[in-house]
Design a protein around this motif. Sequence first.
Motif, short mmCIF file in Angstrom:
data_model
loop_
_atom_site.label_atom_id
_atom_site.label_comp_id
_atom_site.label_asym_id
_atom_site.label_seq_id
_atom_site.Cartn_x
_atom_site.Cartn_y
_atom_site.Cartn_z
N VAL A 1 0.84 -1.20 0.00
CA VAL A 1 0.00 0.00 0.00
C VAL A 1 0.88 1.25 0.00
CG1 VAL A 1 -1.69 1.32 1.33
CG2 VAL A 1 -1.97 -1.15 1.07
N ALA A 2 1.96 1.23 0.77
CA ALA A 2 2.87 2.37 0.79
C ALA A 2 3.48 2.61 -0.59
CB ALA A 2 3.98 2.13 1.81
N ALA A 3 3.80 1.54 -1.31
CA ALA A 3 4.37 1.67 -2.65
C ALA A 3 3.36 2.31 -3.61
CB ALA A 3 4.81 0.31 -3.17
N ALA B 1 -3.99 9.59 -9.48
CA ALA B 1 -4.98 8.54 -9.23
C ALA B 1 -4.79 7.38 -10.20
CB ALA B 1 -6.39 9.11 -9.35
N LEU B 2 -4.52 7.70 -11.47
CA LEU B 2 -4.33 6.65 -12.47
C LEU B 2 -3.10 5.81 -12.15
CD1 LEU B 2 -5.46 5.52 -15.14
CD2 LEU B 2 -3.91 7.07 -16.36
N THR B 3 -2.08 6.43 -11.61
CA THR B 3 -0.88 5.69 -11.22
C THR B 3 -1.20 4.68 -10.13
OG1 THR B 3 0.53 7.58 -11.76
CG2 THR B 3 1.47 5.91 -10.33
N VAL B 4 -1.96 5.10 -9.14
CA VAL B 4 -2.34 4.17 -8.06
C VAL B 4 -3.16 3.02 -8.61
CG1 VAL B 4 -3.55 3.92 -5.86
CG2 VAL B 4 -2.27 6.00 -6.33
N ILE B 5 -4.10 3.32 -9.50
CA ILE B 5 -4.93 2.27 -10.09
C ILE B 5 -4.06 1.29 -10.86
CG2 ILE B 5 -6.75 1.77 -11.76
CD1 ILE B 5 -7.98 4.50 -11.04
N PHE C 1 1.22 -8.87 -10.50
CA PHE C 1 2.35 -9.24 -9.64
C PHE C 1 2.54 -8.24 -8.51
CE2 PHE C 1 6.74 -9.40 -8.26
CZ PHE C 1 6.91 -10.75 -8.05
N LEU C 2 2.46 -6.95 -8.82
CA LEU C 2 2.70 -5.93 -7.81
C LEU C 2 1.70 -6.04 -6.67
CD1 LEU C 2 3.49 -2.88 -10.12
CD2 LEU C 2 5.10 -4.21 -8.75
N LEU C 3 0.46 -6.37 -6.98
CA LEU C 3 -0.56 -6.48 -5.93
C LEU C 3 -0.51 -7.85 -5.26
CD1 LEU C 3 -2.97 -5.07 -4.54
CD2 LEU C 3 -4.45 -6.26 -6.15
N VAL C 4 -0.50 -8.92 -6.05
CA VAL C 4 -0.63 -10.26 -5.48
C VAL C 4 0.56 -10.61 -4.59
CG1 VAL C 4 -0.75 -12.73 -6.06
CG2 VAL C 4 -2.12 -11.08 -7.33
N THR D 1 10.51 -4.87 -3.82
CA THR D 1 9.84 -4.00 -4.79
C THR D 1 9.48 -2.66 -4.18
OG1 THR D 1 8.94 -5.91 -5.98
CG2 THR D 1 7.86 -3.79 -6.32
N ALA D 2 8.91 -2.68 -2.98
CA ALA D 2 8.53 -1.42 -2.32
C ALA D 2 9.75 -0.53 -2.08
CB ALA D 2 7.82 -1.73 -1.00
N LEU D 3 10.88 -1.14 -1.72
CA LEU D 3 12.09 -0.35 -1.50
C LEU D 3 12.62 0.23 -2.80
CD1 LEU D 3 13.82 -2.58 1.20
CD2 LEU D 3 13.00 -0.24 1.51
#
Length: 507
Positions: free
Chosen positions: A98-100, A119-123, A130-133, A145-147
Amino acid sequence: MTRTLETEAVQQESPDELPPFALGWVLTLAALGGVALLATLGQYGFFGDELYFVSAGHRLSVSYADQGPLLPVIAWFMDLLAPGSMVALRLPSVVVTVAAMVISALIAREFGGSRAAQALTVIAYATAPFLLVQGTQLSTNSIDTALWVLITWLVIRWVRTRQDGLLLWAVAATAVDLQVKWLVPFLWAAIAVGVLCYGPREMLRRPVLWACAAGVFVTMLPSFIWQAGHDWPQLGMGAQVAAEQDAVGGRLIFVPMALASAGVLGAVLLLGGIWALLRMPELRTYRFLGVVPVLLTIAFVITDGRPYYVVGCYGAVMAAGAVFATRKAAGWRRWAGAVLVVVSVLVVAVTLPLQPESKVQPAASEQDAWRQLGVYGRFGWEELAQATEAAYLALPVPEREHAVVIADSYWQASALDLDRSKHGLPPVYSPNRGFGYFGTPPDTATTVIWVGGDGTEPRELCGRVTDVGKADARLGIPGVTRDITIRRCDHPREPWSREWPNLLRLG
């Protein structure tokens, strides 16, 4: 001339000229992504690597054969707070994912992106499979990835403000990331090449950057000493990863899989972002970022890395794509964007492990099971432990005093290790991956309950080998939790202290 352009860019892109931060939209969308992750945390069982992290956390060290010490420390701490809790163990991955998302929106703002671009970037981030799962389980990838996203944001801010404290924090984040895995030097190398090609070359002349880099080397000394004392097994992981990649298609599938990791909307913004960074006048100061994903792809293809190794740079590049997509967007572009968002959300809904266990179908083949490792790698641990317990309890009581369990894979060993008390098992060992470095079976172990494998190793090591049980799980992975033979291995031919170093294997 280059210095003049850099100075003009700094004057034109002053901190006061940044667009407003779309705080409400960004936090709402990131929170929705977080809710989607939270809904999955209790699904199924522990993933095999999660079990390994907890086992490693019970044996804290400055380094491990296949990773840095940060994940075991996180697993140890969460297991201390809530012993045995799968949800608690996975919470750190949710938080950093979520922070990423939020940091990616901040990158879009650094690029001059409007509220819509942010907003589009967050979506895009929240619907990249992969980034979400990866946030649904504790993994090196979620933290790494977050770092990377954090590091790129700090570098981008430095380009705009030239505040050297930002470089200090970027290198500090790098030092933390190196305690997870050793991939982040590839990111810095790609940034350095991009900066040499397009500027601002002043970055590479900053004393603070090199002073902090020296500090990072100092923080890595304990790990280097451990690795050197164990023949550098973490470097050997490269060959193991290459072999695994060759088995599933290797370099031929790298680019398609890397794009698929970004999702439908994400892939479009990723490609658009590369173009925008290299061609848009408004983003000329950040052109060096346009070559980063290309250089990383080339580097990881050459070194036979996994396709998801490159995804850490996606947040920044997708942010550039979002800025381009929302800048004076025509009507058709808005409609196309809306369609991509809807399709991406549907893809994520299918990708997330939300289906009840009773509805999950067994893998059609061993290859399919490994392709869908994120699902099938969470099943079968209890069945494995029960079958091992039955084999152990079948031993005469006097023989149990000199018995141990040896598992073929580090996943099996980790699962049995964490369930020892529940199932009354003796000490568990495995020669596989990092678990092999956790300890050597005592020379007094005259009987071994050998879990898994094809039987070659126990027959080579013991005078008598007998099949004593089977472990099977409907949704398990063949060779891991499905169709597993359990053997009794008696009369070791050599002391375990002599044989064990020869048994250690990363694959």
